[in-house]
Design a protein around this motif. Sequence first.
Motif, short mmCIF file in Angstrom:
data_model
loop_
_atom_site.label_atom_id
_atom_site.label_comp_id
_atom_site.label_asym_id
_atom_site.label_seq_id
_atom_site.Cartn_x
_atom_site.Cartn_y
_atom_site.Cartn_z
N ILE A 280 0.88 -1.04 0.06
CA ILE A 280 0.11 0.00 0.14
C ILE A 280 0.92 1.36 -0.03
CG2 ILE A 280 -1.70 1.19 1.06
CD1 ILE A 280 -2.73 -1.30 2.37
N THR A 281 0.53 2.18 -0.91
CA THR A 281 1.24 3.39 -0.82
C THR A 281 0.13 4.86 -0.71
OG1 THR A 281 3.04 4.88 -2.00
CG2 THR A 281 1.34 3.32 -3.42
N GLY A 282 0.59 5.91 -0.84
CA GLY A 282 -0.51 6.95 -0.97
C GLY A 282 0.35 8.25 -0.92
N GLU A 283 -0.58 9.40 -1.06
CA GLU A 283 -0.07 10.66 -0.87
C GLU A 283 -1.24 11.56 -0.55
OE1 GLU A 283 1.92 11.91 -4.30
OE2 GLU A 283 0.28 11.02 -5.52
N GLY A 284 -0.94 12.71 -0.42
CA GLY A 284 -2.04 13.75 -0.14
C GLY A 284 -3.09 13.80 -1.56
N LYS A 305 7.75 -5.19 -10.08
CA LYS A 305 8.85 -6.09 -10.37
C LYS A 305 8.60 -7.23 -9.66
CE LYS A 305 13.82 -5.89 -9.68
NZ LYS A 305 15.00 -4.86 -9.11
N HIS A 306 8.17 -7.70 -8.59
CA HIS A 306 8.03 -8.63 -7.75
C HIS A 306 6.73 -9.36 -7.73
CE1 HIS A 306 12.06 -8.38 -6.45
NE2 HIS A 306 11.85 -7.03 -6.42
N HIS A 307 5.88 -8.80 -8.69
CA HIS A 307 4.49 -9.44 -8.81
C HIS A 307 3.53 -9.24 -7.69
CE1 HIS A 307 6.32 -10.54 -12.87
NE2 HIS A 307 7.17 -11.20 -12.01
N LYS A 308 3.72 -8.17 -6.97
CA LYS A 308 2.78 -7.97 -5.74
C LYS A 308 1.70 -6.72 -5.96
CE LYS A 308 5.80 -10.49 -3.33
NZ LYS A 308 5.63 -11.78 -2.79
N PRO A 309 0.41 -6.97 -5.80
CA PRO A 309 -0.55 -5.92 -5.77
C PRO A 309 -0.05 -4.65 -5.21
CG PRO A 309 -1.32 -7.87 -4.46
CD PRO A 309 -0.05 -8.29 -5.02
N CYS A 310 -0.26 -3.83 -5.69
CA CYS A 310 -0.18 -2.52 -5.02
C CYS A 310 -1.58 -1.51 -4.90
CB CYS A 310 1.09 -1.83 -5.58
SG CYS A 310 1.37 -0.29 -4.99
N HIS A 311 -1.64 -1.13 -4.01
CA HIS A 311 -2.82 -0.32 -3.92
C HIS A 311 -2.45 1.25 -3.39
CE1 HIS A 311 -6.06 -3.23 -3.84
NE2 HIS A 311 -5.40 -4.22 -3.50
N LEU A 312 -3.09 2.21 -4.24
CA LEU A 312 -2.87 3.50 -3.90
C LEU A 312 -4.25 4.02 -2.97
CD1 LEU A 312 -1.42 6.33 -4.75
CD2 LEU A 312 -3.13 6.44 -6.27
N VAL A 313 -3.75 4.78 -2.05
CA VAL A 313 -4.76 5.25 -0.78
C VAL A 313 -4.27 6.65 -0.53
CG1 VAL A 313 -6.02 5.10 1.14
CG2 VAL A 313 -4.99 2.86 0.14
N SER A 314 -4.94 7.54 -1.40
CA SER A 314 -4.64 8.94 -1.03
C SER A 314 -5.68 9.82 -0.77
CB SER A 314 -4.05 9.37 -2.29
OG SER A 314 -2.80 8.84 -2.86
N GLY A 315 -5.39 11.07 -0.33
CA GLY A 315 -6.60 11.98 0.17
C GLY A 315 -7.56 12.25 -0.74
N LYS A 352 -11.30 4.04 5.66
CA LYS A 352 -11.03 3.45 4.23
C LYS A 352 -10.14 2.19 4.20
CE LYS A 352 -11.89 5.33 1.19
NZ LYS A 352 -13.12 5.16 0.04
N MET A 353 -9.10 1.93 5.26
CA MET A 353 -8.24 0.99 5.22
C MET A 353 -9.27 -0.38 5.35
SD MET A 353 -5.42 2.17 4.23
CE MET A 353 -4.73 0.30 4.27
N LYS A 354 -10.02 -0.33 6.27
CA LYS A 354 -10.90 -1.54 6.60
C LYS A 354 -11.95 -1.72 5.55
CE LYS A 354 -10.29 -0.83 11.72
NZ LYS A 354 -10.90 -0.38 12.73
N GLU A 355 -12.34 -0.80 4.66
CA GLU A 355 -13.17 -1.15 3.50
C GLU A 355 -12.19 -1.78 2.52
OE1 GLU A 355 -14.67 2.73 1.96
OE2 GLU A 355 -15.87 3.08 3.65
N ILE A 356 -10.98 -1.42 2.29
CA ILE A 356 -10.18 -2.11 1.41
C ILE A 356 -9.86 -3.67 1.61
CG2 ILE A 356 -8.18 -2.00 -0.08
CD1 ILE A 356 -8.38 0.96 0.44
N PHE A 357 -9.49 -3.63 2.92
CA PHE A 357 -8.88 -4.83 3.31
C PHE A 357 -9.72 -5.55 4.51
CE2 PHE A 357 -5.24 -3.08 1.19
CZ PHE A 357 -4.69 -4.20 0.64
N PRO A 358 -10.87 -6.03 4.52
CA PRO A 358 -11.58 -6.30 5.48
C PRO A 358 -11.04 -7.73 5.98
CG PRO A 358 -12.66 -7.32 3.25
CD PRO A 358 -11.31 -6.04 3.14
N LYS A 359 -11.60 -7.88 7.20
CA LYS A 359 -11.20 -9.22 7.91
C LYS A 359 -11.31 -10.43 7.15
CE LYS A 359 -12.02 -7.70 12.63
NZ LYS A 359 -12.73 -7.87 13.81
#
Length: 359
Positions: A280-284, A305-315, A352-359
Motif C-alpha cells: 500500500i502506498t499513497g499521498e495527499g 517487479k516482484h508481482h505484488k498487488p499495489c494499492h494507492l490510498v490517497s487523500g 477506508k483501510m478497513k473497507e479495502i482490506f476487511p477481515k
Amino acid sequence: MKIVVAPDSYKGTLDQYEVANVMSQSLEEQGHSCVMKPMSDGGDGLLQCFRSEGYNRVVTNVTGPEGRTVEAEYYMKEGTAVIETAEACGLHLITDSHPSDRTTFGVGELLMHAADQGVEHIILGLGGSATNDGGYGMFMALGGAAIDEADLPIGVFNRDIPKISELNVQSLRRFEKIKLTIASDVTHPLLGPKGAVHTFGPQKGIDEADLDRFADMLVHLAEKAADAFPVDHTDSPGAGAAGGLGWMLLNIGAEMQSGGELIAEMIHLEKEIMEADAVITGEGKSDRQTLGGKAPSVVADLAEKHHKPCHLVSGQVTEDLSDYFDGTHALVDADNDVDQVISDTAFHLNRKMKEIFPK
C-alpha cells in the motif's frame, strides 16, 4: 496477509510516518500483519522515513530562514547523515518575514555540523523550503565570501544578492572526502520561466509583480558565480530545487539523484516487498504527475517487479490511475468532501483501510 505500508505524507495533515502508522493499526485490527516503510521522494518529511531504521537523531541549533536561531535535527547511521533542508529554512519556520529577508545560511551550518561528526556521505532532501536565494546563504555559511563594489563584505540574505560585486571561494569548505547526494524529484533549471522563482516563488510568498525582480537576483548571482566555479549548472536538472539551493549544491560538488529511488534503497523497501503479499502506498493528492518519480510510483514499480498487488490510498485521486495501481482509493469521495477529510484525516483513513482490506 503480510502487507508493506509505504506512503508519502498527506501534506498539511499527516506526515508519512503518521499515515503509515494509521494504515498499519487499521490493518492489524483486521488481522493482517504490517511492515511500516514511510516513503518520500525527497520532499517534505524526508526524515520521517528514517525514524524506525536504526538511525540516531542528532539535534543542533542553526540559523533559521529569518536569521533567528532555530533547533534542527538530522539522522545519522554508519557514516551517513540524512539532512532535510527544511529543518533550517522551511516554510514552517516563517513568521512574518518578506521573501527578501530570508536565507539558507542554516543549511550550510547543518552540513558543517554533519561533516564534523566524521560522516562519509551526506544526503540532502530539498523539499519545503521558504527561500529563493540560490543557496547564497549556504555558500556564505560554508566559508564563501561576497563583497560589494567598495570591496566591503555584505550580508547573507536574499536582499543582499544585488549588492554582490564578487564571490570568493578561497575559504569555501570543500567536501573532498564526503559524498554529497541531493534527494529530489524536481527537474527545473535555475533560471527562466520554468526556473526556481517563476515556478516555486508564489508558494513562498513572492507576489506575481515581484517575480521578475527575484528572478533577476538569481541571474545576477549566477553571473558572479560563473567567475568562481568552473562548471555552469544553471541549466542542470534540479538546479531550481528549493529556490536554487540545488544549483549551489551542484556547484560545490553534490550529485543529484531521484529521491524516491534513493530512499527506497536506503530503507530496504524492495526486500520487504519481496516477502509481502500486498503493498500500500499513497499521498495527499494523486494525479498523472504521481507517475513521474513521485514516491507512490517508485513503490508501485518495485511491487510490479516482484508481482505484488499495489494499492494507492490517497487523500484525493483526481485522475484515472487504474492502469498503474491494482486499486486506487481516495478519502475524498461522494460522501466526504475535502474539508471533512482534512478535519479528521486519521478517522477517514482508518475507515477506508478497513473497507479495502476487511477481515
